[in-house]
Scaffold this active site. Sequence first.
Site, PDB file in Angstrom:
ATOM      1  N   THR A 166      -7.122   8.041  -2.223  1.00 17.49           N
ATOM      2  CA  THR A 166      -5.738   8.117  -2.710  1.00 17.49           C
ATOM      3  C   THR A 166      -5.683   8.870  -4.044  1.00 17.49           C
ATOM      4  O   THR A 166      -6.699   9.274  -4.591  1.00 17.49           O
ATOM      5  CB  THR A 166      -5.138   6.710  -2.884  1.00 17.49           C
ATOM      6  OG1 THR A 166      -5.914   5.971  -3.840  1.00 17.49           O
ATOM      7  CG2 THR A 166      -5.153   5.969  -1.555  1.00 17.49           C
TER       8      THR A 166
ATOM      9  N   THR B 115      -3.804   6.791   3.588  1.00 15.63           N
ATOM     10  CA  THR B 115      -3.949   6.127   2.300  1.00 15.63           C
ATOM     11  C   THR B 115      -4.492   4.709   2.470  1.00 15.63           C
ATOM     12  O   THR B 115      -4.891   4.076   1.490  1.00 15.63           O
ATOM     13  CB  THR B 115      -2.593   6.044   1.574  1.00 15.63           C
ATOM     14  OG1 THR B 115      -1.651   5.380   2.431  1.00 15.63           O
ATOM     15  CG2 THR B 115      -2.082   7.427   1.232  1.00 15.63           C
TER      16      THR B 115
ATOM     17  N   THR C  60      -6.677   2.533   5.702  1.00 16.45           N
ATOM     18  CA  THR C  60      -7.173   2.532   7.075  1.00 16.45           C
ATOM     19  C   THR C  60      -7.093   1.151   7.734  1.00 16.45           C
ATOM     20  O   THR C  60      -7.606   0.959   8.831  1.00 16.45           O
ATOM     21  CB  THR C  60      -8.631   3.029   7.123  1.00 16.45           C
ATOM     22  OG1 THR C  60      -9.430   2.236   6.242  1.00 16.45           O
ATOM     23  CG2 THR C  60      -8.716   4.495   6.715  1.00 16.45           C
TER      24      THR C  60
ATOM     25  N   HIS D  20      -3.082  -5.019  -6.959  1.00 18.27           N
ATOM     26  CA  HIS D  20      -4.473  -4.616  -6.797  1.00 18.27           C
ATOM     27  C   HIS D  20      -5.310  -5.102  -7.971  1.00 18.27           C
ATOM     28  O   HIS D  20      -4.777  -5.541  -8.995  1.00 18.27           O
ATOM     29  CB  HIS D  20      -4.595  -3.095  -6.664  1.00 18.27           C
ATOM     30  CG  HIS D  20      -4.228  -2.582  -5.311  1.00 18.27           C
ATOM     31  ND1 HIS D  20      -2.937  -2.248  -4.981  1.00 18.27           N
ATOM     32  CD2 HIS D  20      -4.973  -2.360  -4.195  1.00 18.27           C
ATOM     33  CE1 HIS D  20      -2.896  -1.831  -3.726  1.00 18.27           C
ATOM     34  NE2 HIS D  20      -4.117  -1.888  -3.221  1.00 18.27           N
ATOM     35  N   HIS D  21      -6.620  -4.969  -7.841  1.00 15.55           N
ATOM     36  CA  HIS D  21      -7.573  -5.367  -8.865  1.00 15.55           C
ATOM     37  C   HIS D  21      -7.397  -4.537 -10.138  1.00 15.55           C
ATOM     38  O   HIS D  21      -6.772  -3.468 -10.131  1.00 15.55           O
ATOM     39  CB  HIS D  21      -9.002  -5.198  -8.337  1.00 15.55           C
ATOM     40  CG  HIS D  21      -9.261  -3.826  -7.781  1.00 15.55           C
ATOM     41  ND1 HIS D  21      -9.668  -2.762  -8.550  1.00 15.55           N
ATOM     42  CD2 HIS D  21      -9.144  -3.338  -6.516  1.00 15.55           C
ATOM     43  CE1 HIS D  21      -9.807  -1.689  -7.804  1.00 15.55           C
ATOM     44  NE2 HIS D  21      -9.494  -2.002  -6.558  1.00 15.55           N
TER      45      HIS D  21
ATOM     46  N   LYS E  49      -8.391  -0.555 -10.395  1.00 12.51           N
ATOM     47  CA  LYS E  49      -7.743   0.507  -9.615  1.00 12.51           C
ATOM     48  C   LYS E  49      -7.163   1.565 -10.550  1.00 12.51           C
ATOM     49  O   LYS E  49      -6.508   1.245 -11.545  1.00 12.51           O
ATOM     50  CB  LYS E  49      -6.647  -0.057  -8.715  1.00 12.51           C
ATOM     51  CG  LYS E  49      -6.057   0.976  -7.763  1.00 12.51           C
ATOM     52  CD  LYS E  49      -5.254   0.331  -6.656  1.00 12.51           C
ATOM     53  CE  LYS E  49      -4.631   1.369  -5.742  1.00 12.51           C
ATOM     54  NZ  LYS E  49      -5.639   2.218  -5.062  1.00 12.51           N
TER      55      LYS E  49
END
Length: 222
Positions: A60, A83, A85, A115-116, A119
């Site tokens: 991404t 972006t 899967t 998100h973590h 990122k």
Amino acid sequence: MGKIIKEVGQEKIVAFVDNIDEIDKNKEIDIVVDFSHFSKIDALLDKCVERKYPLVIATTGLSGETLSKIVEASKIIPILLSTNTSLGISALNSILEKLSPKLEENFDIEIIEKHHNKKIDAPSGTALTLLETIQNSLSDKYEIVYGRKGLAKRNEKEIGVHAVRGGTIVGEHTVIFAGEDEIIEVTHKALSKKIFAVGALKCADFLIDKSPKLYTMKDIFE
């Protein structure tokens, strides 16, 4: 992700290279699956086009220039660009494609992704894909607002996109349809990175022997 793909695909993967430079040394590659970093895509595209390797791109943060290069490369080799899967995210996209136009008139739309804390891009590529799916299914053009601050009143034709970063959150995406006295929320939660490896290998299976073209996860299920 390379280690996880190795673990998940033990029965399918005969040999494995995890470095772009190794592609030059290996003549027997069937397909390339990329989860690396957007800064490496240009070099990877050049090598795959030169060797005619099918390519799954799951990275991404790609620039418009890089996306244009991917489109051009897909005229020479088959490329599947996604972006995310995860098979679940693919299903979520299909749901949003059908649900969004039905709720457009009476519901406000908001997207929240989590998100973590490591990122590097925000909003996530997946959130932007969900946004694109929603936009393409709506009859009117909506203003996109990334987060909110101050005394800005929400416009009727507006979609809000919000990013949360913290801890070790693998990935969570929620689309909120907020109407008068009722709320619909559609959420996908990734509990481990294994789901991305499973989906990536499914993408790889699909792409083998395909003609040059730019494919998406949607093509797998049609």
